[in-house]
Design a protein around this motif. Structure first.
Motif, short mmCIF file in Angstrom:
data_model
loop_
_atom_site.label_atom_id
_atom_site.label_comp_id
_atom_site.label_asym_id
_atom_site.label_seq_id
_atom_site.Cartn_x
_atom_site.Cartn_y
_atom_site.Cartn_z
N THR A 295 51.33 1.97 -10.59
CA THR A 295 51.70 2.07 -9.19
C THR A 295 51.76 3.56 -8.83
OG1 THR A 295 53.28 1.35 -7.51
CG2 THR A 295 54.20 2.00 -9.65
N ILE A 296 52.17 3.87 -7.62
CA ILE A 296 52.20 5.26 -7.16
C ILE A 296 53.58 5.54 -6.58
CG2 ILE A 296 49.72 5.45 -6.74
CD1 ILE A 296 50.21 4.71 -3.81
N PRO A 297 53.94 6.82 -6.41
CA PRO A 297 55.24 7.15 -5.84
C PRO A 297 55.38 6.69 -4.39
CG PRO A 297 54.31 9.04 -6.99
CD PRO A 297 53.21 8.02 -6.89
N HIS A 298 56.60 6.55 -3.95
CA HIS A 298 56.90 6.07 -2.60
C HIS A 298 56.21 6.93 -1.53
CE1 HIS A 298 60.02 5.92 0.85
NE2 HIS A 298 59.12 4.99 1.05
N GLU A 299 56.31 8.26 -1.66
CA GLU A 299 55.73 9.15 -0.64
C GLU A 299 54.22 8.96 -0.54
OE1 GLU A 299 55.55 13.93 0.51
OE2 GLU A 299 56.34 13.28 -1.44
N GLN A 300 53.55 8.80 -1.69
CA GLN A 300 52.10 8.61 -1.68
C GLN A 300 51.74 7.24 -1.09
OE1 GLN A 300 50.48 9.43 -5.57
NE2 GLN A 300 51.58 11.37 -5.74
N MET A 301 52.59 6.25 -1.33
CA MET A 301 52.38 4.93 -0.74
C MET A 301 52.42 5.02 0.79
SD MET A 301 54.44 1.52 -1.94
CE MET A 301 53.82 1.63 -3.62
N MET A 302 53.35 5.81 1.30
CA MET A 302 53.45 6.03 2.74
C MET A 302 52.19 6.68 3.29
SD MET A 302 56.22 5.29 4.56
CE MET A 302 57.96 4.86 4.43
N HIS A 303 51.73 7.74 2.61
CA HIS A 303 50.53 8.45 3.08
C HIS A 303 49.30 7.56 3.05
CE1 HIS A 303 52.45 12.60 1.96
NE2 HIS A 303 52.96 12.09 3.06
N LEU A 304 49.18 6.74 2.02
CA LEU A 304 48.04 5.84 1.92
C LEU A 304 48.06 4.85 3.08
CD1 LEU A 304 45.59 4.58 0.56
CD2 LEU A 304 47.14 3.40 -1.03
N ALA A 305 49.23 4.27 3.35
CA ALA A 305 49.33 3.32 4.46
C ALA A 305 49.00 3.97 5.80
CB ALA A 305 50.75 2.73 4.50
N GLN A 306 49.51 5.18 6.01
CA GLN A 306 49.23 5.90 7.26
C GLN A 306 47.74 6.21 7.40
OE1 GLN A 306 51.83 9.22 6.66
NE2 GLN A 306 53.66 8.15 7.41
N GLY A 307 47.13 6.62 6.29
CA GLY A 307 45.70 6.93 6.33
C GLY A 307 44.85 5.70 6.57
N LEU A 308 45.22 4.59 5.96
CA LEU A 308 44.47 3.35 6.18
C LEU A 308 44.55 2.93 7.64
CD1 LEU A 308 45.57 1.32 3.02
CD2 LEU A 308 43.27 2.19 3.47
N GLU A 309 45.76 2.99 8.18
CA GLU A 309 45.93 2.59 9.58
C GLU A 309 45.18 3.53 10.50
OE1 GLU A 309 49.49 0.83 12.41
OE2 GLU A 309 50.03 2.13 10.72
N GLY A 310 45.21 4.84 10.17
CA GLY A 310 44.50 5.81 10.99
C GLY A 310 43.00 5.64 10.95
N SER A 311 42.48 5.21 9.83
CA SER A 311 41.02 5.04 9.69
C SER A 311 40.51 3.82 10.45
CB SER A 311 40.65 4.88 8.21
OG SER A 311 41.02 3.60 7.71
N GLY A 312 41.38 2.84 10.66
CA GLY A 312 40.96 1.62 11.33
C GLY A 312 40.15 0.69 10.45
#
Length: 487
Positions: A295-312
Motif C-alpha cells: 500500500t502507500i502512505p496516506h498523503e500519497q493516497m490523497m494526491h493520487l485521488a486528486q490527480g485521478l479526479e483532475g485527469s477525468g
C-alpha cells in the motif's frame, strides 16, 4: 504432441515444490505444478508449505486435482509475530525480516519430510526438490539426501540479478554519488532513489543484509534455476544471470491463469466491476493496484485521488488501508479527499474495490487501457500477457528494477522513481502521466503498440512446437531424469 521420452518409462521422479508463504509467490509455483502434471502425468508432484498456506493452496486447486499437499508446522507467535501472521500479507513491511528469518526454522520439519520420502520411495523413484529463492537453505537438505535441487526465481531475471548484486555488494555504500554501477554488471547504472529504505540503511551486518546474503550464497549451490519469465522478453536479464551463475537457467513464464478461484476470496464487487467495465469505451479505463501486500502512505493516497479526479480518466482502484494502518482493518473514507467517493460514483468515472479483485479479467477486458502498478513481477507478466501498458509506481523489493526494465523497453511510463516514502507524486504529476498514457498522443500510442507486440511474444512462449518456455520446461524435466539416473 507427446513430450514423454523413452527415458521416462523408468519410475518417474517425485517433484517436491516448496512454496514460500507469500501470496505473490504461489501462482508461479501452481502454474509450474499444473504444467508438469499436464505434460508429464506420470510425475508425482507434492506442494509443500506451512499449514495455513497449504490450506490456501488447496482452495485454489480443482476438486479432482492429483497434486499432493504436505503441511509443515509453523507458529508465528514463537518468533514475536502475531499468531495469525502466516503470510507476508498479514504483516507490515517492517516485520517482513522477522517473518523471513522465522521460515528458516522450517528446516527440521522439511528435513524429516524429505527423509521419509527417501526411505519410502517406491520402485526407487528419485526425488527433485524445487524451492523458492527465499528458502535457499533447502539446498543443504538436497545435498544431505543426494537429490536434484532447483531454485525457482519468482521475480524477473533483470530484477533478480540487480537484487542479488545490491544485497551481496551494497555498492551504494562505497560511493558518495547518487549514481553508481553494479560490480558484476558495470553497464547497469543505478540511482539511490531506486533503492528501498532497507537497502539504503544496510551496512552488511544488519538483519536484512545477513538474510539475503545467506540466500544468495545458497543460490550459488543449487543445481539449476527456473525463472518466471520469457526468453524473448528478458534477454538482458537472463544474460546477466547466466554471466554470474554457472549452471542451467531456464525461463518458464508467463504463468498459467489460475484454473480455479476460491469462492471465499471472490470480491462482492466482481459483478459491479465487470458491469462498470462493460459500460466504458474501449481502452479508456485505468486499472490501479499495488498488489496483495503493498500500500502507500496516506498523503500519497490523497494526491493520487486528486490527480485521478483532475485527469477525468475512468478508473478502477483496488485500495487498501494506508501505510501505518492495520492492513486487515476497515477502510476509512477520510483517507481520501472529502466527497471523493460520492463524486466519482455520481459521475460514473471511478470504482473503489476493497479486498480481492479479478485482476486477469480486468486486464483482459476491452475497456482497460493501462495499469497503474507497483510493478510486482506477477502483475507485470499478467499485464504484458494482455498487451496492457503500465504506469509504474514501485513500492518495494525488486519493483524499482522491474520498472527500470519496462521503461527501457518502452512498455510504460514512470510515475514514481523509487520506493522511498518521500518519492510520491503530486496531484499535477498524476494528471500529467495519466494524460500521457490515456489520452490520444504520440508517446502513449507508441507505448500501447509495443505492449501489443509483447503480448504476442508472451503468447508464443508456450507454443508446443518451438515455444521458448515450452523448450525450457522440457530441458528442465530432462535434467531431472538425467540426475535421477545418478541418484
Amino acid at each position: 504432441m507427446s513430450l514423454v521420452s523413452s527415458s521416462m518409462v523408468k519410475p518417474q521422479p517425485h517433484v517436491v515444490l516448496f512454496l514460500f508463504p507469500a501470496q505473490g509467490h504461489s501462482p508461479p509455483f501452481l502454474s509450474l505444478a499444473t504444467r508438469l502434471h499436464h505434460y508429464w502425468p506420470g510425475l508425482t508432484i507434492t506442494l509443500v508449505s506451512t499449514s495455513h498456506h497449504t490450506s490456501l493452496i488447496r482452495s485454489f486447486l480443482p476438486l479432482d486435482s492429483r497434486l499432493r499437499l504436505h503441511s509443515l508446522p509453523f507458529y508465528p507467535a514463537d518468533h514475536g509475530l502475531p499468531a495469525s501472521a502466516e503470510s507476508l500479507a498479514d504483516l507490515p513491511v517492517a516485520q517482513f525480516i522477522t517473518f523471513f528469518k522465522a521460515t528458516e526454522t522450517l528446516y527440521p520439519a522439511f528435513d524429516d519430510f524429505i527423509s521419509s520420502l527417501v526411505s519410502n520411495a517406491s520402485n526407487h523413484a528419485p526425488l527433485c526438490i524445487v524451492t523458492d529463492f527465499f528458502l535457499g537453505w533447502t539446498v543443504d537438505v538436497a545435498r544431505k539426501y543426494k537429490v536434484f535441487h532447483t531454485t525457482f526465481l519468482t521475480m524477473g531475471a533483470f530484477g533478480g540479478a540487480v537484487f542479488f548484486s545490491l544485497w551481496l555488494n551494497l555498492p551504494h555504500t562505497l560511493t558518495e554519488s547518487d549514481r553508481f554501477t553494479l560490480p558484476e554488471y558495470p553497464e547497469v547504472v543505478m540511482d539511490r532513489s531506486q533503492l528501498s529504505k532497507y537497502i539504503l540503511e544496510a551496512d552488511g551486518t544488519d538483519e536484512w543484509s545477513q538474510f539475503f546474503k545467506r540466500q544468495i550464497i545458497f543460490l550459488h549451490e543449487t543445481d539449476a534455476i527456473v525463472v518466471n519469465t520469457v526468453e524473448e522478453f528478458e534477454p538482458l536479464g537472463l544474460g546477466m544471470l547466466r554471466k554470474t551463475l554457472k549452471f542451467p537457467i531456464w525461463p518458464i513464464g508467463p504463468p498459467l491463469a489460475p484454473a480455479h478461484q476460491p469462492s471465499s476470496s471472490k470480491s462482492e464487487d466482481e459483478t459491479a466491476i465487470m458491469t462498470f467495465l462493460d459500460s466504458q469505451p474501449p481502452a479508456s479505463v485505468l486499472y490501479i493496484s499495488f498488489g496483495s501486500q503493498n500500500t502507500i502512505p496516506h498523503e500519497q493516497m490523497m494526491h493520487l485521488a486528486q490527480g485521478l479526479e483532475g485527469s477525468g480518466c475512468s478508473f478502477i482502484w483496488v485500495i487498501r488501508p494506508p501505510i501505518g494502518s492495520d492492513p486487515r482493518g476497515g477502510f476509512r473514507d477520510d483517507w481520501l479527499p472529502h466527497g471523493f467517493k460520492d463524486r466519482i460514483k455520481q459521475k460514473h468515472i471511478g470504482l473503489l474495490v476493497h479486498g480481492w479483485a479479478p485482476q486477469l479479467k480486468i486486464l483482459g477486458h476491452r475497456s482497460t487501457g493501462a495499469f497503474l502498478s507497483h510493478c510486482g513481477w506477477n502483475s507485470i507478466l499478467e499485464s504484458m500477457s494482455h498487451g496492457v501498458p503500465i504506469i509504474a509506481w514501485p513500492v518495494s523489493a525488486d519493483q524499482s528494477f522491474n520498472s527500470m526494465m519496462l521503461i527501457e523497453l518502452g512498455l510504460g511510463v514512470e510515475l514514481v522513481r523509487g520506493p522511498m516514502e518521500s518519492s510520491g507524486p503530486t496531484k499535477e504529476k498524476v494528471e500529467e502521466v495519466v494524460d500521457v498514457m490515456m489520452e490520444p498522443n504520440e508517446k502513449g500510442m507508441e507505448i500501447r503498440r509495443r505492449a501489443k507486440e509483447y503480448r504476442d511474444v508472451m503468447n508464443k512462449a508456450w507454443d508446443e512446437e518451438g515455444g521458448s518456455s515450452m523448450e525450457s520446461l522440457q530441458q528442465f524435466v530432462q535434467s531431472i531424469n538425467t540426475a535421477a539416473g545418478n541418484q
